[in-house]
Design an enzyme around this catalytic site. Structure first.
Site, short mmCIF file in Angstrom:
data_model
loop_
_atom_site.label_atom_id
_atom_site.label_comp_id
_atom_site.label_asym_id
_atom_site.label_seq_id
_atom_site.Cartn_x
_atom_site.Cartn_y
_atom_site.Cartn_z
N GLU A 103 -0.99 8.61 -8.83
CA GLU A 103 -1.08 8.12 -7.74
C GLU A 103 -2.43 7.70 -7.31
O GLU A 103 -3.37 8.05 -8.01
CB GLU A 103 -1.05 9.38 -6.28
CG GLU A 103 0.65 9.41 -6.06
CD GLU A 103 1.14 8.35 -4.82
OE1 GLU A 103 0.37 7.46 -4.89
OE2 GLU A 103 1.72 8.67 -4.26
N ASP A 107 -3.33 10.42 1.37
CA ASP A 107 -4.05 10.41 2.61
C ASP A 107 -3.13 11.59 3.55
O ASP A 107 -3.62 12.81 3.61
CB ASP A 107 -3.56 9.14 3.50
CG ASP A 107 -4.33 8.82 4.62
OD1 ASP A 107 -4.83 9.78 5.23
OD2 ASP A 107 -4.29 7.89 5.29
N LYS A 135 -7.60 12.50 0.44
CA LYS A 135 -8.56 12.59 1.93
C LYS A 135 -8.21 13.94 2.44
O LYS A 135 -7.11 14.61 2.02
CB LYS A 135 -7.84 11.57 2.88
CG LYS A 135 -8.26 10.10 2.34
CD LYS A 135 -7.87 9.15 3.61
CE LYS A 135 -8.17 7.83 3.27
NZ LYS A 135 -7.96 6.71 4.40
N PHE A 156 -11.23 4.56 5.85
CA PHE A 156 -10.09 3.63 5.19
C PHE A 156 -11.08 2.92 4.01
O PHE A 156 -11.98 2.34 3.99
CB PHE A 156 -9.84 2.64 5.99
CG PHE A 156 -8.71 1.77 5.38
CD1 PHE A 156 -7.24 2.57 5.54
CD2 PHE A 156 -8.75 0.78 4.82
CE1 PHE A 156 -6.10 1.95 4.93
CE2 PHE A 156 -7.62 0.08 3.93
CZ PHE A 156 -6.47 0.69 4.15
N VAL A 157 -10.50 3.20 2.80
CA VAL A 157 -11.35 2.74 1.35
C VAL A 157 -10.60 1.78 0.91
O VAL A 157 -9.28 1.62 0.94
CB VAL A 157 -11.46 3.97 0.52
CG1 VAL A 157 -12.50 4.91 1.24
CG2 VAL A 157 -10.28 4.54 0.27
N ASP A 163 -5.63 -1.36 -1.40
CA ASP A 163 -6.01 -2.73 -0.55
C ASP A 163 -6.21 -2.72 0.99
O ASP A 163 -5.90 -1.68 1.57
CB ASP A 163 -4.74 -3.76 -0.64
CG ASP A 163 -3.62 -3.39 0.02
OD1 ASP A 163 -3.27 -2.10 -0.05
OD2 ASP A 163 -2.86 -4.03 0.68
N ARG A 169 -7.83 -5.02 -4.09
CA ARG A 169 -7.51 -4.36 -5.24
C ARG A 169 -8.06 -4.28 -6.44
O ARG A 169 -8.20 -3.52 -7.24
CB ARG A 169 -5.99 -4.56 -5.51
CG ARG A 169 -4.77 -4.30 -4.37
CD ARG A 169 -3.48 -4.29 -4.94
NE ARG A 169 -2.43 -4.40 -3.86
CZ ARG A 169 -1.94 -3.23 -3.12
NH1 ARG A 169 -2.58 -1.97 -3.41
NH2 ARG A 169 -1.08 -3.32 -2.31
P1 IMP Z 1 0.10 9.24 2.79
O1 IMP Z 1 1.59 9.18 2.87
O2 IMP Z 1 -0.67 9.25 4.23
O3 IMP Z 1 -0.35 10.02 1.94
O4 IMP Z 1 -0.28 7.57 2.35
C1 IMP Z 1 -0.41 7.21 1.01
C2 IMP Z 1 -0.52 5.71 0.93
O5 IMP Z 1 -1.21 5.08 1.95
C3 IMP Z 1 -1.31 5.29 -0.21
O6 IMP Z 1 -0.46 5.32 -1.39
C4 IMP Z 1 -1.98 4.05 0.15
O7 IMP Z 1 -0.97 2.93 -0.23
C5 IMP Z 1 -1.97 4.16 1.45
N1 IMP Z 1 -3.30 4.40 2.03
C6 IMP Z 1 -3.71 5.57 2.39
N2 IMP Z 1 -5.01 5.76 2.85
C7 IMP Z 1 -5.53 4.41 2.17
C8 IMP Z 1 -6.98 3.80 2.22
O8 IMP Z 1 -7.97 4.60 2.67
N3 IMP Z 1 -6.80 2.59 1.71
C9 IMP Z 1 -5.97 1.99 1.28
N4 IMP Z 1 -4.58 2.42 1.14
C10 IMP Z 1 -4.50 3.84 1.79
#
Ligand code: IMP
Length: 183
Positions: A103, A107, A135, A156-157, A163, A169
């Protein structure tokens, strides 16, 4: 692309390309040890995981196969909703295989929770997770992640596969986006 090419878009660089490389080498050594006598299948999640998949797989000294899934998480802007749809499934039957999910970032962990329960239902011999970034909120989630590149603040990174609006990217480092870009 380096941070010098888009310095106005970044608040700061969290990790340089060299730091990312060095951490991946450490993780690759652990993964090598774990799967020495096993044929591991690396499962990458498109599109964010392309860079980590490319670099991690080449840092390994043991054999591995690779496959990809594309999933869409319903959400807007910088928020994920946890409602997930498979856009592209694996080409491989993972039943009885040793699977390592690769992965980019976790987040909330909602996307990963869905993915893990989906893949477990296919009865792999083992299922582990490696993520390059994590995170803080992810720690509250029950998903067990075996290898984490870096725990990062709740910002947000972008870069290293990640991206914003399809951009950044191809940035070599990981940076936090300047608020003027998304406000
Ligand atoms: P989650 O379901 O909240 O864990 O989100 C995961 C997905 O959200 C990742 O695979 C990324 O595609 C996107 N994502 C989460 N945080 C970031 C960020 O800071 N920058 C860019 N994409 C993010």
């Amino acid at each position: 692309m380096d941070d010098s090419h888009i310095s106005a878009d970044l608040d700061r660089v969290l990790f340089t390309a060299e730091e990312l490389d060095a951490r991946l080498a450490e993780i690759a050594a652990e993964i090598d040890a774990e799967y020495r006598d096993k044929d591991v299948l690396l499962v990458g999640v498109l599109t964010g995981a392309v860079m980590v998949m490319a670099d991690l797989s080449r840092a390994l000294t043991t054999h591995c196969s690779m496959d990809w899934m594309a999933i869409s998480s319903y959400g807007s802007g910088t928020q994920s909703s946890g409602v997930v749809r498979i856009l592209k499934d694996l080409n491989t039957d993972i039943s009885g295989r040793h699977v390592l999910v690769v992965e980019d970032i976790i987040d909330t962990g909602l996307t990963l929770s869905y993915l893990v329960s989906n893949l477990k239902s296919r009865e792999p011999a083992s299922l582990e997770i490696m993520t390059m970034f994590r995170k803080p909120e992810a720690a509250e989630n029950a998903v067990d992640v075996k290898w984490v590149g870096f725990d990062i603040p709740n910002e947000f990174v972008v870069g290293y596969g990640l991206d914003y609006g399809g951009r950044y990217r191809n940035l070599r480092c990981l940076g936090s986006l300047a608020p003027h870009v998304y406000s």
